[in-house]
Enzyme design. Structure first.
Site, PDB file in Angstrom:
ATOM      1  N   GLY A   1       0.741  -1.300  -0.224  1.00 23.44           N
ATOM      2  CA  GLY A   1      -0.043  -0.045   0.148  1.00 23.44           C
ATOM      3  C   GLY A   1       0.917   1.435  -0.092  1.00 23.44           C
ATOM      4  O   GLY A   1       1.729   1.284   0.611  1.00 23.44           O
TER       5      GLY A   1
ATOM      6  N   ARG B   1     -13.702   8.526  14.915  1.00 22.60           N
ATOM      7  CA  ARG B   1     -12.480   9.326  14.521  1.00 22.60           C
ATOM      8  C   ARG B   1     -12.884  10.799  14.421  1.00 22.60           C
ATOM      9  O   ARG B   1     -13.910  11.078  13.776  1.00 22.60           O
ATOM     10  CB  ARG B   1     -11.775   8.707  12.926  1.00 22.60           C
ATOM     11  CG  ARG B   1     -10.665   9.422  12.734  1.00 22.60           C
ATOM     12  CD  ARG B   1      -9.982   9.289  11.593  1.00 22.60           C
ATOM     13  NE  ARG B   1     -10.663   8.900  10.364  1.00 22.60           N
ATOM     14  CZ  ARG B   1     -10.769  10.111   9.567  1.00 22.60           C
ATOM     15  NH1 ARG B   1     -10.618  11.373  10.043  1.00 22.60           N
ATOM     16  NH2 ARG B   1     -11.678   9.966   8.426  1.00 22.60           N
TER      17      ARG B   1
ATOM     18  N   GLU C   1      -4.777   3.444   8.433  1.00 20.87           N
ATOM     19  CA  GLU C   1      -6.498   3.049   8.632  1.00 20.87           C
ATOM     20  C   GLU C   1      -6.313   1.429   8.689  1.00 20.87           C
ATOM     21  O   GLU C   1      -7.457   1.087   9.314  1.00 20.87           O
ATOM     22  CB  GLU C   1      -7.185   3.475   7.481  1.00 20.87           C
ATOM     23  CG  GLU C   1      -8.543   3.292   7.851  1.00 20.87           C
ATOM     24  CD  GLU C   1      -9.556   3.857   6.738  1.00 20.87           C
ATOM     25  OE1 GLU C   1      -9.064   4.822   5.692  1.00 20.87           O
ATOM     26  OE2 GLU C   1     -10.796   3.543   6.513  1.00 20.87           O
TER      27      GLU C   1
ATOM     28  N   SER D   1     -16.644  17.707   2.136  1.00 16.51           N
ATOM     29  CA  SER D   1     -15.589  17.906   3.386  1.00 16.51           C
ATOM     30  C   SER D   1     -16.362  18.590   4.768  1.00 16.51           C
ATOM     31  O   SER D   1     -17.047  19.278   4.413  1.00 16.51           O
ATOM     32  CB  SER D   1     -14.538  18.516   2.989  1.00 16.51           C
ATOM     33  OG  SER D   1     -13.807  19.217   4.181  1.00 16.51           O
TER      34      SER D   1
ATOM     35  N   GLY E   1      -0.505   4.704   0.182  1.00 15.60           N
ATOM     36  CA  GLY E   1      -1.181   5.989   0.655  1.00 15.60           C
ATOM     37  C   GLY E   1      -0.191   6.573   1.661  1.00 15.60           C
ATOM     38  O   GLY E   1       0.998   6.436   1.559  1.00 15.60           O
ATOM     39  N   LEU E   2      -0.903   7.473   2.345  1.00 21.74           N
ATOM     40  CA  LEU E   2      -0.098   7.945   3.417  1.00 21.74           C
ATOM     41  C   LEU E   2       0.883   7.498   4.047  1.00 21.74           C
ATOM     42  O   LEU E   2       2.102   7.675   4.588  1.00 21.74           O
ATOM     43  CB  LEU E   2      -0.976   9.150   4.186  1.00 21.74           C
ATOM     44  CG  LEU E   2      -1.545  10.446   3.399  1.00 21.74           C
ATOM     45  CD1 LEU E   2      -2.374  11.184   4.341  1.00 21.74           C
ATOM     46  CD2 LEU E   2      -0.405  11.201   2.591  1.00 21.74           C
ATOM     47  N   ALA E   3       0.212   6.373   4.865  1.00 23.61           N
ATOM     48  CA  ALA E   3       1.046   5.540   5.896  1.00 23.61           C
ATOM     49  C   ALA E   3       2.182   4.859   4.897  1.00 23.61           C
ATOM     50  O   ALA E   3       3.251   4.830   5.386  1.00 23.61           O
ATOM     51  CB  ALA E   3       0.081   4.616   6.657  1.00 23.61           C
TER      52      ALA E   3
ATOM     53  N   ARG F   1     -18.632  13.542  13.943  1.00 20.26           N
ATOM     54  CA  ARG F   1     -19.338  12.853  13.085  1.00 20.26           C
ATOM     55  C   ARG F   1     -20.362  11.891  13.391  1.00 20.26           C
ATOM     56  O   ARG F   1     -21.250  12.034  12.573  1.00 20.26           O
ATOM     57  CB  ARG F   1     -18.386  12.173  11.815  1.00 20.26           C
ATOM     58  CG  ARG F   1     -17.389  13.206  11.499  1.00 20.26           C
ATOM     59  CD  ARG F   1     -16.311  12.625  10.599  1.00 20.26           C
ATOM     60  NE  ARG F   1     -15.330  13.376   9.818  1.00 20.26           N
ATOM     61  CZ  ARG F   1     -14.209  13.268   9.259  1.00 20.26           C
ATOM     62  NH1 ARG F   1     -13.911  12.032   9.130  1.00 20.26           N
ATOM     63  NH2 ARG F   1     -13.725  14.208   8.516  1.00 20.26           N
TER      64      ARG F   1
END
Lengths: 658, 256
Positions: A40, A456, A446, A284, A42-44, A330
């Protein structure tokens, strides 16, 4: 097996500092001998692969997309939190820690969350140094905005494209390492198995999605940075390819799955328009800074929103939660929208939507702008024109997206929004070092369960992904691999690799040979409907029990009636998707079992049997203050392990935003 | 907004892999809702093909919200179709009416070989970034983010260039299959920021060199790239790239 979270001893604000100054290190010559697999980008994943490459490890990174830059972190819109206190509004590491623990409804680990808050400031520094173009004020300094569940402005952003800019930063750092030869990149590859040798993760089986060939890759350690599993609901804000497969294979190999039922339903998404819908689009949370949410006070009111007078509107979030208003977290905002729609106050043709209105913000900004330009006595139309320009600068891309999807102009009429599946707080169980219950197998971002508890807060996913990749794993991986420096690279003709590859190949062939009548897409839709109806925003014991039976039946049907066209050894997206849907079906069952066992409401998990008189979530700390970590014991067999949560610093109380 | 259904004729490029020749194949799709996205219309067609026991059409897509840059259809002669500043996934069927014929091709460029049907290989873009599209700063070396104020206008311009999604529409739209808009967007993003300054010369030289190596064509200032770019990346970036490149070459900057 007893779960050991390995939280360091000592006061909360000293744990990470102590860990960093006492953990074991690997010397540069040895790093060059150690191979790391990162799944993966993504950001991580991208931040981990780049950082580990810079440190001298030999890294192989994998993504199923055609380029690492396309991972779904790219779609994150609103921003990234950091406890910088640039706004002088009383923010601090402690407050970010506290807000996150409270926002997660007291189901996250204090040690992890404090570390996250500590490293948050370094993330912003790192990204700015890479050239991430964050929004700035006229003085040249960084700009901030507010997100839900906080009373300070700590969110850094780049218009409505923060995830894109952060990911491009990490991707560029990754490509720099590719050029230097420390990272080998495998695009259009999907991980289909974890290879274990002597109980440790030592590699993966990956499928080249262009040729269909299976490949064996060795690694001293394997890092899963594969994101969340919201697509189990079919409709979600996730990308079409986002999936649970890597995490699920790890789970079947012994990695416990933490709190699988903790799902985030995001309150502000564009509503479903019909059966053809393939995905849902987020608007957003940053819009809740300036937009006001309302429904008509009259049930079934079919008038145009602009014809409904101010006194006939119910700004229900401001009414129910005066302290936080439109910026409640949320889970709270989503349930409140569902409550109004279920009670018959919904709007739009489906009546499953509420309004998000910018009229007041446009007028307010217009007046400020007029004053700034020294035109105090402008007429209303000119003020509104000025205000629209300001709103366009802040949220232009989101407004454009809304207009393209719905055909309506949100500068003129309020947006229609409804909650949709967005993020999964649950994920692979990891200890403080981000290691799963399988030694040498890690989960970041995630894909793990660790930092967000049962809900979150907005702008915290980007923070966690980059924290794990840039600032946590570089330390914790070394602490473990320091004991592995004598392990030579294991050749991939080792029997464990051969067996794992055969397993994967057999499963693919079994699936291809079913040659049934129903498409993969159709099974996915049916699974999604069961999950949304019975394991979605509201859950109860009867529905969950039904869902488990229905999913078990669906699974049998899948394995006897799915139709996959084409061949194995070619570019075959239907086959790729079939494997993912098969794993989603198994995961769906576990999610329902987890939701059924947790007889309390907390965060995004709302058990209808457990609520207060005014419809708020009712926790049961006596019985459920633990992480539910599930062990795979065979088909439809999962064993529950509990990691008790000890709150040493924050004292859990009823979470109130009123 | 009035919703309606339509029947369409689709002429779609089919090519099993990069070793065989491709051809157009014609399909009829019925009852397409004006509320669908263009890719959802393709989902309907593919479900139909699977039901008929045929191979579905391969196409790239992922986020379906216009930001990942994966979708890549050339529709009736235009990259990402007729709407301005829109990716294929955000194009909606209310653009079309009952009875329309739509021709769909992959991105066509030597540097983007076809993998299957509408799917092409854009890894050349990754290699251009790897040639210098970054700031060489290792994790953990950064000073406080506010230690270096940046003029708002420059930061905004930099952001506008950085909003490129790397989809390749600019290349597909260009008669020369030039990648100048893509390369210039990255050059401008970093050249406008003080963080990018130390490497600006070597970056310009190396990225242009890699672009040429990959087989992209030359820029002849036609401007189709800007017109078709889903993110509105400006031609001014190409002018900036030319200045950066000339400045680097004439100052005798060594290749990195």
């Amino acid at each position: 097996m007893a779960l050991n979270s390995k939280i360091p001893a000592g006061p909360i604000d000293a744990k990470w500092k102590t860990y960093k100054s006492t953990c074991k290190l690997v010397n540069p010559a040895n790093k060059r001998q150690l191979e790391i697999i990162v799944v993966g980008t993504g950001l991580a994943g991208a931040s981990a692969a780049a950082s580990l490459g810079e440190m001298g490890y030999k890294v192989k990174a994998f993504c199923f997309q055609d380029s690492p830059r396309r991972a779904h972190s790219i779609a994150a819109q609103g921003g990234i939190n950091a406890a910088k206190n640039y706004q002088n509004d009383g923010d601090s590491t402690y407050r970010l820690f506290y807000d996150t623990i409270k926002g997660g409804d007291y189901r996250a680990r204090e040690g992890n969350v404090h570390r996250l808050a500590e490293v948050s400031a370094s993330i912003i520094d790192q990204c700015v140094a890479q050239g991430v173009p964050f929004a700035r004020e006229y003085g040249g300094l960084l700009s901030n905005r507010s997100f839900g569940g906080t009373q300070v402005q700590r969110t850094f952003y780049a218009a409505g494209q923060t995830g894109q800019q952060l990911l491009i930063g990490a991707y560029q750092a990754l490509e720099r390492q590719v050029a230097l030869g420390t990272v080998e990149m495998y695009s259009r590859h999907e991980m289909l198995e974890v290879v274990k040798i002597d109980g440790k993760a030592r590699g993966i089986i990956a499928r080249n999605l262009v040729t269909g060939e299976l490949e064996r890759h060795f690694g001293h350690a394997v890092l899963l940075c594969t994101g969340g599993y919201g697509n189990v609901f079919y409709l979600s804000t996730n990308a079409m390819g986002s999936n649970v497969t890597a995490a699920w294979k790890a789970h079947r190999q012994g990695a416990f799955f933490g709190n699988p039922c903790f799902t985030q339903i995001h309150p502000t998404c564009i509503p479903v328009s019909g059966d053809h819908q393939s995905k849902l689009t987020l608007m957003s949370e940053s819009l809740r800074n300036d937009g006001r949410i309302w429904v008509p006070k009259k049930q079934g009111d079919n008038r145009k929103p602009t014809d409904i007078a101010e006194e006939e509107r119910d700004y229900y979030l401001e009414r129910r939660y005066p302290a936080f208003g439109n910026l409640v977290p949320r889970d709270v905002a989503s349930r409140a929208a569902k409550e109004r729609c279920d009670a018959g106050y919904g709007v739009g043709s489906s009546k499953m939507a509420v309004y998000l209105d910018f009229a007041a913000a446009i007028e307010r900004y217009g007046k400020i702008e007029a004053n700034k330009q020294g035109k105090g006595n402008l007429d209303k139309a000119s003020i509104i024109a000025l205000g629209k320009d300001v709103v366009k600068e802040k949220y232009g891309n989101l407004f454009d997206m809304y207009a393209k999807i719905t055909g309506e102009n949100p500068y003129e009429v309020p947006m229609r929004i409804y909650p949709a599946v967005h993020y999964t707080m649950g994920g692979l169980w990891v200890d403080y070092e981000l290691m799963t219950t399988v030694p040498n197998l890690y989960a970041l971002g995630e894909a793990n369960f660790s930092d967000h508890g049962a809900n979150r807060l907005g702008a915290s996913a980007l923070m966690q992904g980059l924290a794990d990749g840039y600032f946590v794993i570089p330390y914790t991986l070394g602490n473990n691999l320091a004991d592995d420096i004598r392990t030579k690279a294991i050749p991939t003709d080792h029997p464990a690799f051969v067996a794992a590859e055969k397993e994967v190949s057999d499963r693919i062939n079994r699936m291809m040979n079913i040659k049934g009548k129903e498409s993969v897409e159709s099974f996915h839709k049916r699974l999604g409907k069961i999950m949304w109806d019975k394991c979605g925003m509201g859950r109860n014991a009867k529905g969950l029990e039904e869902a488990i039976r229905e999913i078990q039946a669906l699974r049998k049907e899948f394995w006897s009636n799915v139709r996959i066209p084409g061949e194995v050894k070619e570019f075959n997206p239907e086959l790729d998707k079939a494997g993912r849907v098969a794993d989603f079906i198994e995961l769906g069952e576990l999610m329902c079992k987890d939701a059924l066992h947790r007889e309390e409401s907390c965060g995004g998990h709302f058990r209808e049997e457990s609520q207060t008189e005014d419809g708020e979530a009712l926790r049961d700390d006596e019985k459920f203050m633990y992480v539910a970590a599930w062990e795979f014991k065979g088909e439809s067999q999962f064993e529950l392990h509990k990691e008790t949560l000890d709150y040493e610093v924050v004292h859990p109380s009823a979470r109130s935003y009123k | 907004m009035q919703h309606y259904n339509m029947n369409l004729t689709l002429k779609v490029w089919r090519q099993r892999n990069n070793k065989v020749k491709g051809h157009f194949e014609t399909f009829q799709v019925k009852n397409i809702s004006s509320e669908m996205s263009f890719l959802e219309m393709f989902d309907v067609l593919n479900e139909q093909l699977v039901a008929e026991g045929k191979d579905p059409i391969a196409f790239d897509h992922d986020c379906r919200e216009g930001i990942c840059g994966m979708c890549s259809m050339h529709i009736n002669g235009r990259s990402h179709g007729p709407w301005d500043q829109t990716t294929t996934c955000q194009l909606h069927m209310r653009e079309y009416k009952d009875g329309d014929t739509i021709v769909v091709e992959p991105w066509r460029a030597n540097a983007f070989p076809v993998i299957r049907d509408l799917v092409v290989d854009r890894s050349s873009f990754d290699r251009i970034i790897a040639a210098g599209g970054y700031v060489s700063v290792n994790t953990g070396n950064a000073v406080d983010a506010n230690a270096l104020p940046i003029e708002k206008q420059k930061a905004d311009e930099s952001f506008a260039a950085a909003s490129c999604i790397g989809c390749g529409a600019c290349v597909a739209a260009c008669p020369n299959a030039s990648a100048m808009l893509f390369v210039s967007a990255k050059i401008a993003h970093l050249a406008l920021l003080p963080q990018g300054d130390p490497e600006r010369k070597v970056r310009a030289v190396n990225m242009v060199q890699q672009m040429d190596t990959e087989g992209f064509g030359s820029c002849t200032n036609i401007g189709a790239c800007e017109a078709e770019c889903p993110k509105g990346i400006s031609l001014e970036n190409i002018a900036r790239l030319n200045r950066e490149y000339v400045g680097a070459v004439f100052s005798g900057s060594p290749r990195g």
